[in-house]
Design a protein around this motif. Structure first.
Motif, PDB file in Angstrom:
ATOM      1  N   VAL A 104     -50.608   4.245 -23.840  1.00 46.88           N
ATOM      2  CA  VAL A 104     -50.776   5.272 -22.725  1.00 46.88           C
ATOM      3  C   VAL A 104     -50.759   6.555 -23.108  1.00 46.88           C
ATOM      4  CG1 VAL A 104     -49.844   3.759 -20.612  1.00 46.88           C
ATOM      5  CG2 VAL A 104     -48.375   5.060 -22.338  1.00 46.88           C
ATOM      6  N   THR A 105     -50.550   6.772 -24.671  1.00 42.81           N
ATOM      7  CA  THR A 105     -50.393   7.911 -25.167  1.00 42.81           C
ATOM      8  C   THR A 105     -51.943   8.603 -25.544  1.00 42.81           C
ATOM      9  OG1 THR A 105     -50.537   7.159 -27.491  1.00 42.81           O
ATOM     10  CG2 THR A 105     -48.298   7.545 -26.433  1.00 42.81           C
ATOM     11  N   THR A 106     -51.959   9.567 -25.875  1.00 46.33           N
ATOM     12  CA  THR A 106     -53.256  10.027 -26.161  1.00 46.33           C
ATOM     13  C   THR A 106     -53.724  10.174 -27.404  1.00 46.33           C
ATOM     14  OG1 THR A 106     -52.315  12.353 -26.559  1.00 46.33           O
ATOM     15  CG2 THR A 106     -53.121  12.251 -24.311  1.00 46.33           C
TER      16      THR A 106
ATOM     17  N   GLY B  78     -47.628  10.587 -16.812  1.00 45.28           N
ATOM     18  CA  GLY B  78     -46.339   9.931 -17.519  1.00 45.28           C
ATOM     19  C   GLY B  78     -46.158   8.655 -16.896  1.00 45.28           C
ATOM     20  N   TYR B  79     -46.020   7.637 -17.665  1.00 43.16           N
ATOM     21  CA  TYR B  79     -45.887   5.965 -17.107  1.00 43.16           C
ATOM     22  C   TYR B  79     -44.283   5.724 -17.521  1.00 43.16           C
ATOM     23  CZ  TYR B  79     -46.487   1.165 -16.361  1.00 43.16           C
ATOM     24  OH  TYR B  79     -46.468  -0.070 -15.715  1.00 43.16           O
ATOM     25  N   VAL B  80     -43.624   5.313 -16.640  1.00 45.11           N
ATOM     26  CA  VAL B  80     -42.312   4.629 -16.688  1.00 45.11           C
ATOM     27  C   VAL B  80     -42.490   2.992 -16.370  1.00 45.11           C
ATOM     28  CG1 VAL B  80     -40.089   4.737 -16.182  1.00 45.11           C
ATOM     29  CG2 VAL B  80     -41.192   6.837 -16.475  1.00 45.11           C
ATOM     30  N   TYR B  95     -37.539   7.445 -31.398  1.00 45.67           N
ATOM     31  CA  TYR B  95     -38.451   6.964 -30.491  1.00 45.67           C
ATOM     32  C   TYR B  95     -39.251   8.129 -29.565  1.00 45.67           C
ATOM     33  CZ  TYR B  95     -39.701   4.130 -26.282  1.00 45.67           C
ATOM     34  OH  TYR B  95     -40.572   3.700 -25.343  1.00 45.67           O
ATOM     35  N   LEU B  96     -38.123   8.905 -29.322  1.00 51.24           N
ATOM     36  CA  LEU B  96     -38.850  10.580 -28.707  1.00 51.24           C
ATOM     37  C   LEU B  96     -39.944  11.049 -29.637  1.00 51.24           C
ATOM     38  CD1 LEU B  96     -36.144  11.528 -26.475  1.00 51.24           C
ATOM     39  CD2 LEU B  96     -37.945  10.217 -25.802  1.00 51.24           C
ATOM     40  N   ASP B  97     -39.490  11.183 -30.855  1.00 48.70           N
ATOM     41  CA  ASP B  97     -39.908  11.687 -31.642  1.00 48.70           C
ATOM     42  C   ASP B  97     -41.637  11.207 -32.131  1.00 48.70           C
ATOM     43  OD1 ASP B  97     -40.492  13.715 -34.246  1.00 48.70           O
ATOM     44  OD2 ASP B  97     -40.545  11.882 -35.302  1.00 48.70           O
ATOM     45  N   VAL B 142     -34.156   7.035 -21.328  1.00 50.23           N
ATOM     46  CA  VAL B 142     -34.966   7.188 -22.398  1.00 50.23           C
ATOM     47  C   VAL B 142     -36.527   7.000 -22.177  1.00 50.23           C
ATOM     48  CG1 VAL B 142     -35.704   6.284 -24.636  1.00 50.23           C
ATOM     49  CG2 VAL B 142     -33.373   6.234 -24.137  1.00 50.23           C
ATOM     50  N   SER B 143     -36.829   5.996 -21.205  1.00 56.95           N
ATOM     51  CA  SER B 143     -38.179   5.708 -20.707  1.00 56.95           C
ATOM     52  C   SER B 143     -38.556   6.781 -19.987  1.00 56.95           C
ATOM     53  CB  SER B 143     -37.816   4.524 -19.951  1.00 56.95           C
ATOM     54  OG  SER B 143     -39.186   3.673 -19.763  1.00 56.95           O
ATOM     55  N   LEU B 144     -37.785   7.507 -19.097  1.00 53.68           N
ATOM     56  CA  LEU B 144     -38.188   8.790 -18.286  1.00 53.68           C
ATOM     57  C   LEU B 144     -38.556   9.820 -19.280  1.00 53.68           C
ATOM     58  CD1 LEU B 144     -38.868  10.104 -15.747  1.00 53.68           C
ATOM     59  CD2 LEU B 144     -36.457  10.584 -15.485  1.00 53.68           C
ATOM     60  N   ALA B 145     -37.577  10.030 -20.189  1.00 54.04           N
ATOM     61  CA  ALA B 145     -37.765  11.138 -21.176  1.00 54.04           C
ATOM     62  C   ALA B 145     -39.216  10.893 -22.070  1.00 54.04           C
ATOM     63  CB  ALA B 145     -36.545  11.133 -22.301  1.00 54.04           C
ATOM     64  N   ARG B 146     -39.334   9.818 -22.247  1.00 55.69           N
ATOM     65  CA  ARG B 146     -40.824   9.481 -23.152  1.00 55.69           C
ATOM     66  C   ARG B 146     -41.940   9.767 -22.327  1.00 55.69           C
ATOM     67  NH1 ARG B 146     -44.205   6.475 -21.985  1.00 55.69           N
ATOM     68  NH2 ARG B 146     -42.921   5.419 -20.785  1.00 55.69           N
ATOM     69  N   ALA B 147     -41.879   9.542 -21.007  1.00 52.41           N
ATOM     70  CA  ALA B 147     -42.927   9.738 -19.981  1.00 52.41           C
ATOM     71  C   ALA B 147     -43.060  11.233 -19.543  1.00 52.41           C
ATOM     72  CB  ALA B 147     -42.662   9.134 -18.831  1.00 52.41           C
ATOM     73  N   LEU B 148     -42.011  12.044 -20.062  1.00 51.15           N
ATOM     74  CA  LEU B 148     -42.030  13.434 -19.544  1.00 51.15           C
ATOM     75  C   LEU B 148     -42.456  14.472 -21.007  1.00 51.15           C
ATOM     76  CD1 LEU B 148     -39.023  13.745 -17.532  1.00 51.15           C
ATOM     77  CD2 LEU B 148     -41.234  14.115 -16.711  1.00 51.15           C
ATOM     78  N   LEU B 149     -42.411  13.757 -22.076  1.00 47.08           N
ATOM     79  CA  LEU B 149     -42.770  14.538 -23.281  1.00 47.08           C
ATOM     80  C   LEU B 149     -43.814  15.538 -23.236  1.00 47.08           C
ATOM     81  CD1 LEU B 149     -41.821  11.810 -25.918  1.00 47.08           C
ATOM     82  CD2 LEU B 149     -40.755  14.016 -25.744  1.00 47.08           C
ATOM     83  N   HIS B 150     -44.812  15.055 -22.708  1.00 43.95           N
ATOM     84  CA  HIS B 150     -46.134  15.868 -22.701  1.00 43.95           C
ATOM     85  C   HIS B 150     -46.392  16.655 -21.439  1.00 43.95           C
ATOM     86  CE1 HIS B 150     -47.102  11.968 -21.020  1.00 43.95           C
ATOM     87  NE2 HIS B 150     -48.497  12.379 -20.454  1.00 43.95           N
ATOM     88  N   ASP B 151     -45.201  16.777 -20.664  1.00 49.50           N
ATOM     89  CA  ASP B 151     -45.204  17.392 -19.382  1.00 49.50           C
ATOM     90  C   ASP B 151     -46.259  17.095 -18.334  1.00 49.50           C
ATOM     91  OD1 ASP B 151     -44.190  19.355 -17.471  1.00 49.50           O
ATOM     92  OD2 ASP B 151     -45.208  21.065 -18.605  1.00 49.50           O
ATOM     93  N   PRO B 152     -46.378  15.646 -18.131  1.00 50.18           N
ATOM     94  CA  PRO B 152     -47.655  15.349 -17.213  1.00 50.18           C
ATOM     95  C   PRO B 152     -47.175  15.662 -15.733  1.00 50.18           C
ATOM     96  CG  PRO B 152     -46.036  13.499 -17.590  1.00 50.18           C
ATOM     97  CD  PRO B 152     -45.631  14.711 -18.401  1.00 50.18           C
ATOM     98  N   PRO B 153     -48.558  16.299 -15.182  1.00 52.50           N
ATOM     99  CA  PRO B 153     -48.546  16.763 -13.743  1.00 52.50           C
ATOM    100  C   PRO B 153     -48.023  15.309 -12.855  1.00 52.50           C
ATOM    101  CG  PRO B 153     -50.611  16.796 -14.397  1.00 52.50           C
ATOM    102  CD  PRO B 153     -49.805  16.377 -15.713  1.00 52.50           C
TER     103      PRO B 153
END
Lengths: 489, 309
Positions: A104-106, B78-80, B95-97, B142-153
């Protein structure tokens, strides 16, 4: 930020995320460390047992050679099973479940496959480096020189690299779990063959001597050919793996066909040069048969491709004169069939032209046989794939989508190879001695093209069958050719 | 920013997991995705996240097709998932990195983004902890944080509250409120409908892969044909009121409750007002006539049968 920090940051950005993740996990996890430690213990024990059990090694001049082969066998057994399995299982797991969410990443599909390959190769380098002191130690036992050790280690590394990429390819296939397990077993058989071949070749090279031939063409000629073939296979598997994990809507076939066309051209030039220099057409024969094997396989893949192009591909179809070459290279069932047919024809013409241009090359018997194999395999490939397409479209349309046409083709091929043979065997029961005895029954088997007395029959049959099956699918081909039009704005 | 699901179908063999679903929602909305188990919620969400391809139909995120241009669509979503990260050999920060790198967040921005997300999701204190050692609530963060990393709308969340303790649920709800306030379009599935009702301003209800209803919660509640619960307080004895009410059409039940009467009405707001007029005309001294708002749970129970395919 200091310039040093800037360089570090840029380098850090340049690193493939998959490589960073895989290596971090490999370092933090216990699995790789345990496997590495176990390998070192086995190598140490093996070397110790060898030395102890061969007490007379001081007086022998080949103890090092045998010890090296022993250690190489252990190294290759682990590298051909552990590293490909470690890489493939992790990737397959990521594709099967959404735990890792890589998809799901780019990140680009090529970066995913490259990252997996690079990380696996890094682990392989780690394992090879750890084993190197033991390998080099065998030099002191005599019977082997240092250049030979390094050359064989390099060759073995190349084999592992291809094996890892093959395992990655299997993991990338969009197949069900059962089919994937079957394909993995098939890959395991190939790895076993690669293991045996590597050891046999290594032993042969050690007994005939490598170090003394390092400065001559007799070493670099075959070595270049092997490296070229390995790179070609590696590249093909890489581009196929990338295509497998690309979205279906993408122009997935384009990079694969461009790569194969490119490597086909480079290998054609290389084999022609080798043939002219050595005044021997073996290289040409090998090139042509290997090439047509790839294109025969491409027919199977092509009939399993999507039949209707999505807007994404249509948007990139050029208006200009590039439309025709684009048709051959773009995704699509008909395009794939046309490309494989064209490449098979070009291979046949290239062999014929190169053979005709030199009396020395023409004189060799193998070139004529190559022409038979090239023409025959291409026509059988087309015939089987078109027959599978026909069966899928008219008999199995309710149960099977286009993407499984290759499976029907494989079943037909297996049936075509086995059933007529069994019938012929039963008919001639008691008087059967050689394949020629039932040659007429083997007309559907593409692998019996070598039976000289039946070659014309086989070629005529394969040609007629391919033509008939293609004509019956003409509407499928014409529809797609007509639809290959640029996006109208 | 608009999310359009257009005639979406997904078949697994003979099973029609998603069967011609269409709905739309826009930025700043939190939409509850509701349906019984096996209704096709996860499949629809996976299609929106580009993890599955539809058999037919499409989903457009800001006009970008998830079928034709999944790579571009991924940058907006962003998908959780319902599955939580379980790696044995990875810390929260690693993981986030990794995902920040995978989303091509480069240079000095990457640590800043990760730090910001860790602060926002309250993970800063456990950034060095291994994923497998985290509680379910923390893994969900953590899952939510991962989904928010790229600031998805757009945020697609599949059962984010499942298995969380009450405190973790309240914290998750607060996070979602903040995210909705930031203008993100959020599609969230959950079985805990009362919780959804508190944060959602829209709902999509599906069953057996088919769309039953979709729209703003207020619109869904005012839809004709729904049962309504009404409370009436009058100056006379409740029993007198009940007798008259039970003679009226559309009144399915009426019973005294304390000094009041609670009745079930099968009809729209108009029917309720007609009942009130009729009561006044009959001389009842009505002090209070209050419609008890049907919740998401009532809508869900009214619409679904609980069938599983």
């Amino acid at each position: 930020m200091t310039s040093q920090g800037g360089v570090r940051s840029r380098l850090d950005d340049w690193l493939n995320p998959i490589v960073v993740k895989e290596l971090r996990q490999a370092v933090q996890g216990k699995f790789v460390a345990a496997a590495l430690l176990l390998l070192l213990i086995i190598q140490l024990a093996a070397l110790g047992i060898y030395i102890v059990s061969n007490g007379d090694f001081v007086g022998r001049y080949d103890a090092g050679r045998y010890a090296f082969m022993f250690l190489l066998a252990i190294l290759m057994a682990i590298c051909l099973i552990f590293v490909p399995a470690y890489t493939a299982i992790r990737l397959a797991f990521e594709r099967d479940t959404n735990v890792d969410l890589l998809f799901v990443t780019t990140i680009k599909p090529s970066a995913i496959v490259w990252g997996k390959l690079f990380a696996a190769l890094t682990i392989t380098v780690l394992i090879f480096s750890a084993c190197m002191p033991f390998m080099v130690f065998t030099y002191w036992l005599r019977g082997i020189d240092l250049p030979s050790i390094f050359v064989l280690m390099m060759a073995s590394f190349l084999v592992v690299a291809v094996a890892v990429q093959l395992a990655t390819f299997v993991a990338c296939l969009p197949a069900g779990r059962v089919l994937k397990i079957l394909l993995s077993l098939l890959a395991l058989i190939l790895f076993l063959q690669a293991f045996i071949a590597t050891l046999s070749w290594s032993y042969y090279s050690l007994t005939t001597g490598i170090g003394s031939r390092l400065g001559s063409w007799t070493f670099w000629g075959p070595a270049s050919a092997v490296i070229l073939i390995a790179v070609a296979v590696l590249g093909l598997l890489f581009s196929l793996s990338v295509a497998m994990i690309k979205p279906v809507s993408a122009n997935r076939a384009l990079p694969v066909r461009l790569f194969v066309t490119g490597i086909w051209l480079v290998s054609a030039i290389a084999s022609a040069v080798i043939a002219y220099v050595q005044r021997d057409n073996t290289a040409l024969s090998v090139w042509s048969v290997l090439s047509v094997l790839v294109f025969a396989g491409a027919f199977f893949v092509a009939v399993s491709e999507r039949e209707q192009l999505g807007p994404r591909v249509v948007r990139t179809i050029p208006w200009s004169g590039l439309r025709l070459p684009a048709f051959f290279l773009f995704s699509g069932g008909a395009s794939g069939v046309a490309w494989a047919a064209l490449m098979s024809l070009l291979t046949y013409l290239a062999v014929s032209f190169l053979a005709a241009s030199s009396t020395t090359l023409k004189a060799g018997g193998s070139i004529k046989q190559s022409q038979v194999w090239v023409g025959g395999l291409a026509m059988y490939g087309l015939a089987y794939s078109m027959s599978a397409l026909l069966a899928r479209r008219y008999l199995l349309a309710r149960w099977m989508g286009p993407k499984y046409t290759w499976l029907i083709a494989l079943v037909l091929l297996a049936a075509g190879c086995v059933i007529p043979f069994l019938i012929g065997y039963l008919v001639t029961f008691g008087s059967f001695n050689r394949a020629e005895d039932i040659g007429g029954w083997l007309v559907t088997n593409p692998f019996t093209l070598g039976i000289g007395s039946y070659q014309t029959t086989y070629l005529v049959f394969a040609g007629g069958w391919a033509l008939l099956a293609s004509l019956l699918n003409a509407d499928w081909l014409i529809e797609q050719i007509k639809a290959f039009r640029p996006h109208e704005t | 920013m608009k999310i359009e699901v257009v005639h979406l179908k997904k078949h697994f063999g003979k099973t029609r997991a998603v069967d011609d679903i269409s709905f739309t929602f826009a930025a700043g909305n939190v939409v509850g995705f509701v349906g019984p188990n096996g209704a096709g919620k996860t499949t629809t969400m996976r299609i929106l996240a580009t993890l599955e391809e539809p058999t037919e139909g499409d989903a457009l995120i800001d006009g970008i097709s998830v079928v034709e241009e999944p790579e571009r669509a991924r940058g907006l979503v962003g998908y959780v998932p319902d599955a939580l990260p379980t790696h044995r050999d990875m810390s929260v920060h690693d993981y986030l990195d990794f995902f920040a790198r995978a989303y091509a967040i480069k240079g000095a921005r990457r640590p800043q983004v990760i730090e910001g997300i860790e602060e926002f999701t309250n993970l800063a204190g456990i950034r060095g902890k291994m994923l497998y050692a985290l509680s379910k609530g923390m893994k969900q963060r953590v899952s939510l944080a991962r989904a928010l990393l790229h600031d998805p709308p757009v945020l697609i969340m599949d059962e984010p509250a499942a298995g969380l303790d009450p405190r973790a649920r309240v914290e998750l709800r607060e996070l979602l409120r903040v995210l909705a306030g930031q203008g993100k379009a959020i599609l969230i599935s959950s079985h805990i409908l009362t919780e959804l009702a508190e944060i959602c301003n829209g709902a999509v209800i599906i069953e057996q892969g088919k769309l039953l209803m979709a729209g703003a919660i207020s619109d869904l509640l005012s839809t004709d044909g729904l049962r309504r619960t009404v409370m009436i307080r009058s100056l006379e004895r409740p029993e007198d009121l009940v007798r008259d009410l039970l003679e009226m059409p559309h009144v399915e039940s009426a019973s005294p409750a304390g000094g009041e009467v609670v009745l079930e009405v099968n009809g729209s707001d108009e029917v309720c007002s007609e009942i009130l007029i009729a009561l006044v005309q009959r001389g009842h001294k009505i002090v209070e006539f209050k419609q008890l708002r049907a919740g998401l749970e009532d809508i869900f129970m009214n619409l679904t049968k609980g069938d599983v395919q």
